[in-house]
Scaffold this motif. Structure first.
Motif, PDB file in Angstrom:
ATOM      1  N   LEU A 164      18.416  46.397  25.382  1.00  0.00           N
ATOM      2  CA  LEU A 164      18.931  47.425  26.286  1.00  0.00           C
ATOM      3  C   LEU A 164      19.166  46.835  27.672  1.00  0.00           C
ATOM      4  O   LEU A 164      18.338  46.065  28.162  1.00  0.00           O
ATOM      5  CB  LEU A 164      17.850  48.509  26.350  1.00  0.00           C
ATOM      6  CG  LEU A 164      17.960  49.605  27.358  1.00  0.00           C
ATOM      7  CD1 LEU A 164      18.976  50.611  26.869  1.00  0.00           C
ATOM      8  CD2 LEU A 164      16.610  50.300  27.510  1.00  0.00           C
ATOM      9  N   VAL A 165      20.284  47.174  28.307  1.00  0.00           N
ATOM     10  CA  VAL A 165      20.486  46.776  29.711  1.00  0.00           C
ATOM     11  C   VAL A 165      20.838  48.010  30.539  1.00  0.00           C
ATOM     12  O   VAL A 165      21.457  48.943  30.035  1.00  0.00           O
ATOM     13  CB  VAL A 165      21.580  45.680  29.891  1.00  0.00           C
ATOM     14  CG1 VAL A 165      21.248  44.418  29.150  1.00  0.00           C
ATOM     15  CG2 VAL A 165      22.952  46.182  29.487  1.00  0.00           C
ATOM     16  N   ALA A 182      22.841  45.620  24.899  1.00  0.00           N
ATOM     17  CA  ALA A 182      23.240  44.343  25.505  1.00  0.00           C
ATOM     18  C   ALA A 182      24.455  43.756  24.796  1.00  0.00           C
ATOM     19  O   ALA A 182      25.221  42.984  25.384  1.00  0.00           O
ATOM     20  CB  ALA A 182      22.070  43.368  25.464  1.00  0.00           C
ATOM     21  N   ASP A 183      24.625  44.119  23.502  1.00  0.00           N
ATOM     22  CA  ASP A 183      25.764  43.561  22.762  1.00  0.00           C
ATOM     23  C   ASP A 183      26.982  44.488  22.793  1.00  0.00           C
ATOM     24  O   ASP A 183      27.895  44.348  21.992  1.00  0.00           O
ATOM     25  CB  ASP A 183      25.356  43.257  21.314  1.00  0.00           C
ATOM     26  CG  ASP A 183      24.741  44.483  20.620  1.00  0.00           C
ATOM     27  OD1 ASP A 183      24.732  45.574  21.237  1.00  0.00           O
ATOM     28  OD2 ASP A 183      24.287  44.350  19.470  1.00  0.00           O
ATOM     29  N   ASP A 184      26.997  45.423  23.746  1.00  0.00           N
ATOM     30  CA  ASP A 184      28.151  46.325  23.878  1.00  0.00           C
ATOM     31  C   ASP A 184      29.406  45.481  24.159  1.00  0.00           C
ATOM     32  O   ASP A 184      29.447  44.741  25.154  1.00  0.00           O
ATOM     33  CB  ASP A 184      27.887  47.298  25.042  1.00  0.00           C
ATOM     34  CG  ASP A 184      28.925  48.409  25.119  1.00  0.00           C
ATOM     35  OD1 ASP A 184      30.110  48.122  24.873  1.00  0.00           O
ATOM     36  OD2 ASP A 184      28.547  49.553  25.429  1.00  0.00           O
ATOM     37  N   GLU A 188      18.569  42.152  33.015  1.00  0.00           N
ATOM     38  CA  GLU A 188      18.292  41.316  31.832  1.00  0.00           C
ATOM     39  C   GLU A 188      18.045  42.249  30.643  1.00  0.00           C
ATOM     40  O   GLU A 188      17.447  43.309  30.829  1.00  0.00           O
ATOM     41  CB  GLU A 188      16.989  40.531  32.039  1.00  0.00           C
ATOM     42  CG  GLU A 188      17.039  39.421  33.045  1.00  0.00           C
ATOM     43  CD  GLU A 188      17.550  38.122  32.436  1.00  0.00           C
ATOM     44  OE1 GLU A 188      17.710  38.082  31.194  1.00  0.00           O
ATOM     45  OE2 GLU A 188      17.814  37.184  33.193  1.00  0.00           O
ATOM     46  N   PRO A 189      18.443  41.864  29.419  1.00  0.00           N
ATOM     47  CA  PRO A 189      18.152  42.736  28.275  1.00  0.00           C
ATOM     48  C   PRO A 189      16.645  42.865  28.049  1.00  0.00           C
ATOM     49  O   PRO A 189      15.907  41.912  28.232  1.00  0.00           O
ATOM     50  CB  PRO A 189      18.797  42.003  27.096  1.00  0.00           C
ATOM     51  CG  PRO A 189      19.727  41.022  27.700  1.00  0.00           C
ATOM     52  CD  PRO A 189      19.200  40.670  29.052  1.00  0.00           C
ATOM     53  N   ARG A 190      16.199  44.074  27.716  1.00  0.00           N
ATOM     54  CA  ARG A 190      14.801  44.240  27.294  1.00  0.00           C
ATOM     55  C   ARG A 190      14.816  44.995  25.967  1.00  0.00           C
ATOM     56  O   ARG A 190      15.696  45.819  25.723  1.00  0.00           O
ATOM     57  CB  ARG A 190      13.966  44.948  28.351  1.00  0.00           C
ATOM     58  CG  ARG A 190      14.389  46.348  28.657  1.00  0.00           C
ATOM     59  CD  ARG A 190      13.682  46.847  29.924  1.00  0.00           C
ATOM     60  NE  ARG A 190      14.373  47.978  30.474  1.00  0.00           N
ATOM     61  CZ  ARG A 190      14.162  49.243  30.121  1.00  0.00           C
ATOM     62  NH1 ARG A 190      13.241  49.531  29.233  1.00  0.00           N
ATOM     63  NH2 ARG A 190      14.854  50.237  30.653  1.00  0.00           N
TER      64      ARG A 190
END
Ligand code: GAP
Length: 445
Positions: free
Chosen positions: A89-90, A101-103, A128-130
């Motif tokens: 998630l970002v 995050a991979d949108d 940052e992605p978490r």
């Protein structure tokens, strides 16, 4: 018609005609949660009934189950959902929107200065992605501490695995056999959307087929064929159904092989059902985590083994959306736009509309009697308000396949007109035959 326009029109028709409403609408709605209205609940019920018939009633080798939504938390450790049911998630620090995050709309690498927010366009504002777990958590009992955490199930499948020996031993089945279940599942999706396509609360129709190791590939192929046939039997446009095979990067942690049945929605090709060869992953993990032996003893062959599982997993809401999207059409008739839901008669919420041509000369009385007679056999709708053409149009929008009109000839000749929704052609049918005429065409006789 532009594709986004088609979805907008569908959403609007669903609200107008009582198929689907936004949840808690008078409070501003709840994100990606939807309620089914009078017509929607019939449509979805027809989908589930057809699935249940094909899976359980029409076969000798599948049993039904209705397991609870809440399960022992260890189930989700064993299944891998606590550790692995996560999405990266970002957040955008500027507009506060949230993305996976991979949108594909994100340009650059999240967390880096070059990354661009797909909504507000700011650069360098994406975090940052978490990792974010998609399971909804709640607490069992009065104390809200870690020991009381339980989850709303994110899939119905686990209820089947933990009951597999109960069902096998109580039903006199033998391997190969299956267990089918329909029920609610919950996922705290980061990017839900496209109406009822991806929601946070939805219904799954899942079947787990337990087979002897070594026969799994063969059963997997059979189930692929049967499931595609089932979707085709709903009357969907054949060219809008296709297979998608999962490549090595896409395969879920439990799957040895996986194929999706995809439908071409107005927003692109998307999965409506997954067929997975899960091997012995699930029973192996539950055996390990519960400490209970889940092996099957095959007396004939004098051998003990952990069955392999072939899973078929479809979303009832997605199938309902597929039917609606496939059925929606607009036609020009006598200078007016006719909106039609060309639903297969078997899934149409209302099977017949009954109309007195005029409100006099005994027609309402005859029509009411016919309506009550039909309603004992299938859902019917009585309408005596407005011009007959308007009444037909209202039923066209609801997807009702037959319009039955009582007119001036009915009393003397004991006949009515039956108007076919798709062709708009009319034929005369005996009053005493009309229930059978409709029932035969909706698959009840
Ligand atoms: N037990 C395997 C499993 O759950 P999945 O591919 O995650 O596999 C299976 O889900 C089906 O459930 C999908 O093909 C879809 O039809 C439906 N589904 C999954 N997530 C959904 C969601 N957020 N909203 C609506 N339907 C969903």
């Amino acid at each position: 018609m532009a594709d986004t326009t088609l979805m907008d029109k569908l959403v609007s028709l669903c609200k107008r005609r009582g198929f689907v409403f936004q949840s808690s609408e008078i409070y501003g709605g709840l994100g990606s949660v939807w309620d089914y209205g009078p017509l929607g609940v019939e449509l979805k019920k027809n989908v589930k009934d057809r699935w249940w018939y094909a899976m359980v009633h029409a076969r000798d080798d599948i049993e039904g189950l209705d397991a609870a939504i809440l399960m022992h938390p260890r189930v989700w450790e064993a299944s891998g959902h606590i550790a692995g049911f996560t999405d990266p998630l970002v957040d955008c620090r500027h507009c506060k929107n949230r993305f996976r995050a991979d949108d594909p709309r994100i340009k650059g690498t999240p967390g880096q200065p070059d990354a661009q927010c797909p909504v507000c366009g700011s650069r360098g504002t994406l975090t940052e992605p978490r990792m974010f777990n998609l399971m909804f958590k709640t607490f069992m009992g009065p104390v809200e501490d870690q020991a009381a955490v339980v989850y709303l199930r994110p899939e119905t499948a686990q209820g089947i695995y933990v009951n597999y020996l109960n069902v096998l031993q109580s039903s006199r089945q033998r391997i190969p056999f299956g267990i089918a279940q329909i029920g609610k599942a919950f996922r705290n999706e980061i990017t839900p959307g496209n109406f009822i396509f991806r929601t946070r609360e939805f219904e799954q129709m899942e079947m787990q087929f337990f087979v002897k190791p070594g026969t799994d590939a063969e059963w997997f192929e059979r189930w692929r064929e049967w499931r595609m046939q089932w979707h085709q039997s709903l009357g969907l446009t054949p060219a809008k159904l296709q297979w998608h095979q999962h490549g090595p990067d896409e395969l879920a942690h439990y799957a040895r092989a996986a194929f999706d049945i995809q439908y071409e929605f107005p927003f692109g090709w998307q999965e409506i059902e997954g067929i997975h060869n899960r091997g012995d992953f699930d029973l192996g993990r539950h055996q390990e985590f519960s400490g209970k032996k889940l092996e099957h003893f095959d007396q004939a062959a004098n051998e003990r083994y952990l069955p392999y599982i072939v899973e078929t997993s479809a979303g009832a809401d997605r199938v309902a959306l597929t039917l609606l999207a496939d059925a929606y059409r607009e036609e020009q008739v006598e200078g007016e736009t006719r909106v039609v839901l060309g639903l297969h008669p078997a899934v149409a919420p209302i099977k017949a509309g009954v109309f007195p041509l005029v409100k006099k000369d005994g027609m309402p009385e005859l029509a009411t009697a016919l309506y009550h007679d039909l309603k004992r056999r299938f859902p019917a709708f009585y309408d005596d308000s407005g011009a007959i053409g308007r009444r037909y149009r209202r039923m066209d929008e609801a997807g009702t396949p037959f319009g039955i009109t009582v007119d001036g000839e009915t009393a003397a000749q004991r006949t009515v007109t039956v108007r076919h929704r798709d062709s708009m052609q009319q034929e005369r049918v005996g009053v005493d035959q009309v229930a059978g005429f409709v029932a035969e065409r909706i698959g009840r006789d």
